[in-house]
Design a protein around this motif. Sequence first.
Motif, PDB file in Angstrom:
ATOM      1  N   TYR A 142     -22.770  -8.264  11.582  1.00  0.00           N
ATOM      2  CA  TYR A 142     -21.556  -8.848  10.805  1.00  0.00           C
ATOM      3  C   TYR A 142     -20.325  -8.817  12.181  1.00  0.00           C
ATOM      4  O   TYR A 142     -19.999  -7.281  12.961  1.00  0.00           O
ATOM      5  CB  TYR A 142     -21.540  -7.469  10.536  1.00  0.00           C
ATOM      6  CG  TYR A 142     -19.865  -7.678   8.729  1.00  0.00           C
ATOM      7  CD1 TYR A 142     -20.687  -9.215   8.197  1.00  0.00           C
ATOM      8  CD2 TYR A 142     -19.053  -7.142   8.757  1.00  0.00           C
ATOM      9  CE1 TYR A 142     -19.463  -9.940   7.069  1.00  0.00           C
ATOM     10  CE2 TYR A 142     -18.222  -7.308   7.179  1.00  0.00           C
ATOM     11  CZ  TYR A 142     -18.235  -8.595   6.446  1.00  0.00           C
ATOM     12  OH  TYR A 142     -17.704  -9.652   5.840  1.00  0.00           O
ATOM     13  N   ALA A 143     -19.880  -9.867  12.241  1.00  0.00           N
ATOM     14  CA  ALA A 143     -18.716 -10.399  13.341  1.00  0.00           C
ATOM     15  C   ALA A 143     -17.207 -11.285  12.949  1.00  0.00           C
ATOM     16  O   ALA A 143     -18.203 -11.853  11.871  1.00  0.00           O
ATOM     17  CB  ALA A 143     -19.658 -11.118  13.974  1.00  0.00           C
ATOM     18  N   CYS A 144     -16.510 -10.837  13.469  1.00  0.00           N
ATOM     19  CA  CYS A 144     -15.585 -11.699  12.789  1.00  0.00           C
ATOM     20  C   CYS A 144     -15.144 -12.533  14.146  1.00  0.00           C
ATOM     21  O   CYS A 144     -16.273 -13.459  14.274  1.00  0.00           O
ATOM     22  CB  CYS A 144     -14.059 -10.816  13.338  1.00  0.00           C
ATOM     23  SG  CYS A 144     -14.104 -11.011  15.205  1.00  0.00           S
ATOM     24  N   LEU A 145     -14.469 -13.960  13.258  1.00  0.00           N
ATOM     25  CA  LEU A 145     -14.629 -15.707  13.878  1.00  0.00           C
ATOM     26  C   LEU A 145     -14.624 -15.145  15.043  1.00  0.00           C
ATOM     27  O   LEU A 145     -14.418 -16.034  15.571  1.00  0.00           O
ATOM     28  CB  LEU A 145     -13.820 -15.664  12.456  1.00  0.00           C
ATOM     29  CG  LEU A 145     -13.559 -17.472  12.095  1.00  0.00           C
ATOM     30  CD1 LEU A 145     -14.700 -18.025  12.105  1.00  0.00           C
ATOM     31  CD2 LEU A 145     -12.483 -18.286  11.988  1.00  0.00           C
ATOM     32  N   GLY A 146     -13.773 -14.241  15.181  1.00  0.00           N
ATOM     33  CA  GLY A 146     -12.804 -14.642  16.754  1.00  0.00           C
ATOM     34  C   GLY A 146     -14.427 -14.138  17.673  1.00  0.00           C
ATOM     35  O   GLY A 146     -14.726 -14.857  18.182  1.00  0.00           O
ATOM     36  N   CYS A 147     -15.125 -13.295  17.035  1.00  0.00           N
ATOM     37  CA  CYS A 147     -15.986 -12.835  17.942  1.00  0.00           C
ATOM     38  C   CYS A 147     -17.271 -13.376  18.063  1.00  0.00           C
ATOM     39  O   CYS A 147     -17.333 -13.696  19.278  1.00  0.00           O
ATOM     40  CB  CYS A 147     -16.563 -11.155  17.778  1.00  0.00           C
ATOM     41  SG  CYS A 147     -15.595  -9.809  18.261  1.00  0.00           S
ATOM     42  N   ASN A 148     -17.577 -14.075  17.241  1.00  0.00           N
ATOM     43  CA  ASN A 148     -18.618 -14.738  16.545  1.00  0.00           C
ATOM     44  C   ASN A 148     -18.584 -16.570  17.494  1.00  0.00           C
ATOM     45  O   ASN A 148     -19.300 -17.244  18.031  1.00  0.00           O
ATOM     46  CB  ASN A 148     -18.752 -15.124  14.651  1.00  0.00           C
ATOM     47  CG  ASN A 148     -19.615 -16.011  14.633  1.00  0.00           C
ATOM     48  OD1 ASN A 148     -20.842 -15.951  15.890  1.00  0.00           O
ATOM     49  ND2 ASN A 148     -20.960 -15.404  13.916  1.00  0.00           N
ATOM     50  N   GLY A 149     -16.740 -17.113  17.192  1.00  0.00           N
ATOM     51  CA  GLY A 149     -16.447 -18.251  17.756  1.00  0.00           C
ATOM     52  C   GLY A 149     -17.055 -18.494  19.063  1.00  0.00           C
ATOM     53  O   GLY A 149     -17.598 -18.780  19.906  1.00  0.00           O
ATOM     54  N   ARG A 150     -16.669 -16.732  20.357  1.00  0.00           N
ATOM     55  CA  ARG A 150     -16.304 -16.637  21.784  1.00  0.00           C
ATOM     56  C   ARG A 150     -18.298 -16.385  22.422  1.00  0.00           C
ATOM     57  O   ARG A 150     -18.579 -17.077  23.309  1.00  0.00           O
ATOM     58  CB  ARG A 150     -16.085 -15.777  21.675  1.00  0.00           C
ATOM     59  CG  ARG A 150     -14.426 -15.586  21.699  1.00  0.00           C
ATOM     60  CD  ARG A 150     -12.937 -14.746  22.459  1.00  0.00           C
ATOM     61  NE  ARG A 150     -12.020 -15.220  21.833  1.00  0.00           N
ATOM     62  CZ  ARG A 150     -11.069 -15.449  20.914  1.00  0.00           C
ATOM     63  NH1 ARG A 150     -11.112 -15.724  19.691  1.00  0.00           N
ATOM     64  NH2 ARG A 150      -9.639 -16.845  20.957  1.00  0.00           N
TER      65      ARG A 150
END
Length: 129
Positions: free
Chosen positions: A44-52
């Motif tokens: 499960y990841a926030c958009l910021g971490c997943n996108g980076r």
Amino acid sequence: VAERARFCCEYCLSQVAYSPDPFSVDHIVPRVLGGSDEPDNLAYACLGCNGRKFTSHLAIDPVTGQSAELYHPRRHRWSDHFAWSADFSLIHGLTPTGRATVVRLQLNRAGVVNLRRLLRTINKHPPTW
């Protein structure tokens, strides 16, 4: 996946209840690198971490200059690789994996740090389980 993660990003520990951005399911080992859709490969990841993170599984450790594996929420324990600063606003990498992950995913990006500081004032950060 979200329940297993206690509704927190498995990388930066941001809480979905207070996030201005949606969360998503991340393939820890990206599918383009042979990762599967099995539960053990999902985080499960926030958009910021997943996108980076995108399709990365390696990054450069800023201390050694060597390539290091990114943090893997199923194989690694968060506290072995990361620690909070004294005021709980910053995440410090303790190992090559931790340091490389902090840099690659920008775990201390301004918006997240500001949110941590605000949540700390109302005793909502860091998340407790």
